[in-house]
Design a protein around this motif. Sequence first.
Motif, PDB file in Angstrom:
ATOM      1  N   MET A 265       0.852  -1.310  -0.023  1.00 54.88           N
ATOM      2  CA  MET A 265      -0.024  -0.032   0.093  1.00 54.88           C
ATOM      3  C   MET A 265       0.788   1.425   0.012  1.00 54.88           C
ATOM      4  O   MET A 265       1.713   1.381   1.053  1.00 54.88           O
ATOM      5  N   VAL A 266       0.942   2.047  -1.137  1.00 53.16           N
ATOM      6  CA  VAL A 266       1.623   3.217  -1.111  1.00 53.16           C
ATOM      7  C   VAL A 266       0.697   4.230  -1.567  1.00 53.16           C
ATOM      8  O   VAL A 266      -0.145   4.427  -2.576  1.00 53.16           O
ATOM      9  N   VAL A 267       0.721   5.447  -1.023  1.00 54.61           N
ATOM     10  CA  VAL A 267       0.554   6.815  -1.552  1.00 54.61           C
ATOM     11  C   VAL A 267       1.626   7.735  -1.686  1.00 54.61           C
ATOM     12  O   VAL A 267       2.438   8.048  -0.836  1.00 54.61           O
ATOM     13  N   ARG A 268       1.895   7.988  -3.179  1.00 48.02           N
ATOM     14  CA  ARG A 268       3.017   9.034  -3.326  1.00 48.02           C
ATOM     15  C   ARG A 268       2.913  10.016  -4.300  1.00 48.02           C
ATOM     16  O   ARG A 268       1.997   9.772  -5.376  1.00 48.02           O
ATOM     17  N   GLN A 269       3.794  10.759  -4.442  1.00 43.83           N
ATOM     18  CA  GLN A 269       3.751  11.913  -5.191  1.00 43.83           C
ATOM     19  C   GLN A 269       4.781  11.489  -6.463  1.00 43.83           C
ATOM     20  O   GLN A 269       5.970  11.105  -6.361  1.00 43.83           O
ATOM     21  N   GLN A 270       4.451  11.817  -7.767  1.00 46.56           N
ATOM     22  CA  GLN A 270       4.997  11.418  -8.845  1.00 46.56           C
ATOM     23  C   GLN A 270       5.640  12.916  -9.480  1.00 46.56           C
ATOM     24  O   GLN A 270       5.547  13.839  -8.798  1.00 46.56           O
ATOM     25  N   ASN A 271       6.438  12.732 -10.401  1.00 46.53           N
ATOM     26  CA  ASN A 271       7.118  13.939 -11.149  1.00 46.53           C
ATOM     27  C   ASN A 271       6.098  14.730 -11.470  1.00 46.53           C
ATOM     28  O   ASN A 271       4.930  14.552 -12.129  1.00 46.53           O
ATOM     29  N   LEU A 272       6.461  15.931 -11.325  1.00 45.21           N
ATOM     30  CA  LEU A 272       5.480  17.187 -11.909  1.00 45.21           C
ATOM     31  C   LEU A 272       5.338  17.167 -13.481  1.00 45.21           C
ATOM     32  O   LEU A 272       6.125  16.906 -14.162  1.00 45.21           O
ATOM     33  N   SER A 273       4.042  17.535 -13.620  1.00 45.58           N
ATOM     34  CA  SER A 273       3.852  17.749 -15.194  1.00 45.58           C
ATOM     35  C   SER A 273       3.009  18.892 -15.416  1.00 45.58           C
ATOM     36  O   SER A 273       2.524  19.579 -14.726  1.00 45.58           O
ATOM     37  N   ALA A 274       2.852  19.044 -16.784  1.00 49.70           N
ATOM     38  CA  ALA A 274       1.696  20.033 -16.980  1.00 49.70           C
ATOM     39  C   ALA A 274       0.222  19.657 -16.694  1.00 49.70           C
ATOM     40  O   ALA A 274      -0.263  20.732 -16.811  1.00 49.70           O
ATOM     41  N   GLU A 275       0.096  18.549 -16.343  1.00 52.87           N
ATOM     42  CA  GLU A 275      -1.171  18.457 -15.829  1.00 52.87           C
ATOM     43  C   GLU A 275      -1.415  18.370 -14.486  1.00 52.87           C
ATOM     44  O   GLU A 275      -2.328  18.075 -13.765  1.00 52.87           O
TER      45      GLU A 275
END
Length: 405
Positions: free
Chosen positions: A336-346
């Motif tokens: 179970m993981v809640v993580r931020q990913q790389n910033l994007s235009a969206e």
Amino acid sequence: MGWLQVHQVIFSLVDIILLVLAAGTANWVIKRVLVRGLHKMMRSAAVGQAIARSRVVSRSANIIPALIIAVGIVWIPNLPEALVTVVRNVAHGFIVLTAGLAIAAALDIVNDVWQQRPDAHRRPIKGYVQVVKIVIYIIATILVIATLMDRSPVILLSGIGAMAAVLMLIFQDTLLSLVASVQISSNDIIRVGDWIEVPQLNADGFVIDIALHTVKVQNWDKTITTIPTKRFITDSFKNWRGMFESGGRRIKRSIFIDQNSIHFLTPEELEHLQQFNLLGDYLKKKQEELDEWNRALGEKGRKPLNTRRITNIGTFRAYVEQYLKNHPHVHQEMLMVVRQQNLSAEGIPLEIWCFTNTTVFVQYEAIQSDIFDHLLAIMPEFGLRVFQSPSGADFQALRPLTEAS
């Protein structure tokens, strides 16, 4: 002399008619009485039902009439030797052909009985049965030809040795499929009932049949895709069996958060969020950690720009983790993981990775939808917004402002 010849012909015709009647009577008695009686006796047993479906008994019964003709034709006087030889050879050839078909039908019984075993889907033998049937058909064909030609089968077999290369080309697909079937069975690659995906062949569904040459897949739209067995050795595909055996199915989706909605929490917002049952312990421990950090800064810690503060996106991430840990339909023993990913235009993707405690498709989709319904609805409580590309309605809303300016 002519009178005697006429009577000999009549006697021969009468004998032939009697021989045909005897063969026909034997065929009728065997099929109408014995075969039907056996079928009725065996209907109650599973093996008996398989025997009835395969027609092995009825095909074996055809041997008796042919045997009567083969033996009786020799005893009819005044028949040309060539005619006797032809009839006898045809009867013998028919007996060999019927015996071959009966043996092949008996192999179908073996396959039907095997499929009733609880572990039959793990080790299907249909491919092997088909290989044995092909061998039986080849042997029966050689024996029938040898019988019709009144020659020894060894002569034909010696000629087949010279045609080995041709036969290899003819049965190339069969040999490759046999090797593939052995590897599939021995390595337990696929079973009947497995959900597989073969994108290059547009197959996505459950395996319903594994044969020597083909594997049938029933797609989700109820269409049937037939795949050559050898493709499962040469091409890559996905088998979902491991997911079903694990008891959990993965959820892997992201919520794209508008970067402009991210900020430090104000005291009023902190007080509001402390009312959340799932955030009480987190906010308390987080505030203690940050206070200790900030005290270590001394005089510099009096300026907010030098201090660490709680953010709304970090608090929301902690809330999602606690929400999943307390969800009754989320598998708590799997990753179970809640993580931020790389910033994007969206925006900023916040990925949720967990497993449901069911693998049933409809229930899985309902659980996944419920989780994201809740998270999307609760986000404004944290001062966050979901990123969404501007639509025509957004530009229309800006039009009055533009005209006014």
